[in-house]
Design a protein around this motif. Structure first.
Motif, PDB file in Angstrom:
ATOM      1  N   ARG A   1      10.775 -72.072 -42.888  1.00 17.51           N
ATOM      2  CA  ARG A   1      10.348 -73.220 -42.081  1.00 17.51           C
ATOM      3  C   ARG A   1       9.884 -72.806 -40.691  1.00 17.51           C
ATOM      4  O   ARG A   1       9.579 -73.648 -39.862  1.00 17.51           O
ATOM      5  CB  ARG A   1      11.482 -74.238 -41.969  1.00 17.51           C
ATOM      6  CG  ARG A   1      11.856 -74.842 -43.309  1.00 17.51           C
ATOM      7  CD  ARG A   1      12.711 -76.073 -43.156  1.00 17.51           C
ATOM      8  NE  ARG A   1      13.804 -75.951 -42.230  1.00 17.51           N
ATOM      9  CZ  ARG A   1      15.086 -75.829 -42.566  1.00 17.51           C
ATOM     10  NH1 ARG A   1      15.425 -75.785 -43.827  1.00 17.51           N
ATOM     11  NH2 ARG A   1      16.017 -75.750 -41.641  1.00 17.51           N
ATOM     12  N   THR A   2       9.839 -71.523 -40.421  1.00 16.21           N
ATOM     13  CA  THR A   2       9.428 -71.014 -39.114  1.00 16.21           C
ATOM     14  C   THR A   2       8.459 -69.854 -39.327  1.00 16.21           C
ATOM     15  O   THR A   2       8.145 -69.495 -40.461  1.00 16.21           O
ATOM     16  CB  THR A   2      10.664 -70.569 -38.297  1.00 16.21           C
ATOM     17  OG1 THR A   2      10.249 -70.228 -36.980  1.00 16.21           O
ATOM     18  CG2 THR A   2      11.393 -69.422 -38.950  1.00 16.21           C
TER      19      THR A   2
ATOM     20  N   LEU B   1      19.323 -62.921 -47.463  1.00 19.77           N
ATOM     21  CA  LEU B   1      18.934 -63.994 -46.530  1.00 19.77           C
ATOM     22  C   LEU B   1      19.986 -65.091 -46.411  1.00 19.77           C
ATOM     23  O   LEU B   1      20.257 -65.564 -45.304  1.00 19.77           O
ATOM     24  CB  LEU B   1      17.587 -64.599 -46.931  1.00 19.77           C
ATOM     25  CG  LEU B   1      16.347 -63.856 -46.469  1.00 19.77           C
ATOM     26  CD1 LEU B   1      15.091 -64.508 -47.053  1.00 19.77           C
ATOM     27  CD2 LEU B   1      16.253 -63.799 -44.960  1.00 19.77           C
ATOM     28  N   PRO B   2      20.619 -65.523 -47.522  1.00 20.41           N
ATOM     29  CA  PRO B   2      21.611 -66.604 -47.400  1.00 20.41           C
ATOM     30  C   PRO B   2      22.820 -66.243 -46.530  1.00 20.41           C
ATOM     31  O   PRO B   2      23.532 -67.129 -46.064  1.00 20.41           O
ATOM     32  CB  PRO B   2      22.060 -66.845 -48.843  1.00 20.41           C
ATOM     33  CG  PRO B   2      20.968 -66.314 -49.692  1.00 20.41           C
ATOM     34  CD  PRO B   2      20.377 -65.172 -48.920  1.00 20.41           C
TER      35      PRO B   2
ATOM     36  N   ILE C   1      14.086 -60.222 -36.508  1.00 20.49           N
ATOM     37  CA  ILE C   1      14.937 -59.465 -37.426  1.00 20.49           C
ATOM     38  C   ILE C   1      14.249 -59.376 -38.783  1.00 20.49           C
ATOM     39  O   ILE C   1      13.603 -60.331 -39.229  1.00 20.49           O
ATOM     40  CB  ILE C   1      16.333 -60.115 -37.540  1.00 20.49           C
ATOM     41  CG1 ILE C   1      17.302 -59.217 -38.301  1.00 20.49           C
ATOM     42  CG2 ILE C   1      16.268 -61.509 -38.135  1.00 20.49           C
ATOM     43  CD1 ILE C   1      18.757 -59.572 -38.099  1.00 20.49           C
ATOM     44  N   ALA C   2      14.324 -58.205 -39.406  1.00 20.81           N
ATOM     45  CA  ALA C   2      13.795 -57.989 -40.753  1.00 20.81           C
ATOM     46  C   ALA C   2      14.998 -57.875 -41.684  1.00 20.81           C
ATOM     47  O   ALA C   2      15.734 -56.884 -41.633  1.00 20.81           O
ATOM     48  CB  ALA C   2      12.934 -56.738 -40.808  1.00 20.81           C
ATOM     49  N   ILE C   3      15.194 -58.901 -42.499  1.00 22.25           N
ATOM     50  CA  ILE C   3      16.369 -58.978 -43.369  1.00 22.25           C
ATOM     51  C   ILE C   3      15.941 -58.830 -44.823  1.00 22.25           C
ATOM     52  O   ILE C   3      15.005 -59.514 -45.259  1.00 22.25           O
ATOM     53  CB  ILE C   3      17.109 -60.324 -43.192  1.00 22.25           C
ATOM     54  CG1 ILE C   3      17.592 -60.464 -41.752  1.00 22.25           C
ATOM     55  CG2 ILE C   3      18.256 -60.455 -44.176  1.00 22.25           C
ATOM     56  CD1 ILE C   3      18.346 -61.761 -41.485  1.00 22.25           C
TER      57      ILE C   3
ATOM     58  N   PRO D   1      18.645 -69.495 -39.332  1.00 16.39           N
ATOM     59  CA  PRO D   1      19.404 -69.068 -40.518  1.00 16.39           C
ATOM     60  C   PRO D   1      18.450 -68.500 -41.569  1.00 16.39           C
ATOM     61  O   PRO D   1      17.296 -68.945 -41.663  1.00 16.39           O
ATOM     62  CB  PRO D   1      20.058 -70.358 -41.027  1.00 16.39           C
ATOM     63  CG  PRO D   1      19.909 -71.353 -39.930  1.00 16.39           C
ATOM     64  CD  PRO D   1      18.754 -70.926 -39.093  1.00 16.39           C
ATOM     65  N   GLY D   2      18.912 -67.547 -42.323  1.00 15.88           N
ATOM     66  CA  GLY D   2      18.069 -66.933 -43.343  1.00 15.88           C
ATOM     67  C   GLY D   2      17.496 -67.924 -44.328  1.00 15.88           C
ATOM     68  O   GLY D   2      16.336 -67.809 -44.728  1.00 15.88           O
TER      69      GLY D   2
END
Length: 171
Positions: free
Chosen positions: A133-134, A28-29, A21-23, A127-128
């Motif tokens: 961390r990924t 993001l939150p 997904i491109a957010i 989560p956004g």
């Protein structure tokens, strides 16, 4: 991010098996990924996207879901295109065929995406707030309306690629 060559021509993002997904960074939150107490998580909503791409509401804007298959994905700013690695012997073999793939593409119907600025591409299960961390990739898009179109192309022997082109509307 994954690199397939040393030093690697581009940075690739992979998922654990679901959609990418491109957010937009500003929301993001608001993306909970697979977390949450609800019956249907944000990740579940992303998995329900039918087809190669779709738009989902996130906060006061929308995110672009790259559905269909969990292919390694890079963004090539010179082409304004997310490249989805379906099949190729090497990164070089895939990237060498991108100009031919863009020229030969039979694009699916376009959709419009209003973008408030830069987006972050990552596995929709995260989560956004945890996207850093990924595997993730920041794509610097200017605020505005974009046209999104998709094609799957076989530009050479044993080279298959998905293309998700994101262009400023009116360009």
């Amino acid at each position: 991010m994954v690199r397939y060559a040393d030093p690697g021509a581009v940075e690739w993002v992979e998922s654990g098996g679901g959609p990418l997904i491109a957010i937009p960074e500003v929301v993001l939150p608001f993306w909970a990924g697979a977390d949450g107490d609800e019956l249907s998580s944000d990740y579940d909503r992303a998995c329900e996207v039918d087809g190669h791409v779709g738009l989902l509401p996130v906060g006061d804007t929308r995110a672009l879901v790259l559905g269909d298959e969990p292919a390694s994905t890079a963004y090539l700013p010179e082409h304004g295109t997310f490249v989805r690695w379906c099949a190729a012997d090497s990164e070089a073999a895939l990237l060498d065929r991108i100009p031919q793939a863009l020229e030969a593409a039979e694009w699916e119907p376009e959709m419009h995406w209003d973008v408030p600025g830069a987006v972050v591409l990552f596995d929709a299960a995260w989560p956004g707030n945890a996207s850093e961390r990924t595997d993730h990739l920041r794509v610097a898009l200017e605020p505005g309306r974009y046209t999104v179109r998709v094609a799957y192309v076989e530009p050479g022997p044993e080279v298959w690629v998905g293309l998700v082109q994101v262009r400023r509307a009116g360009d």
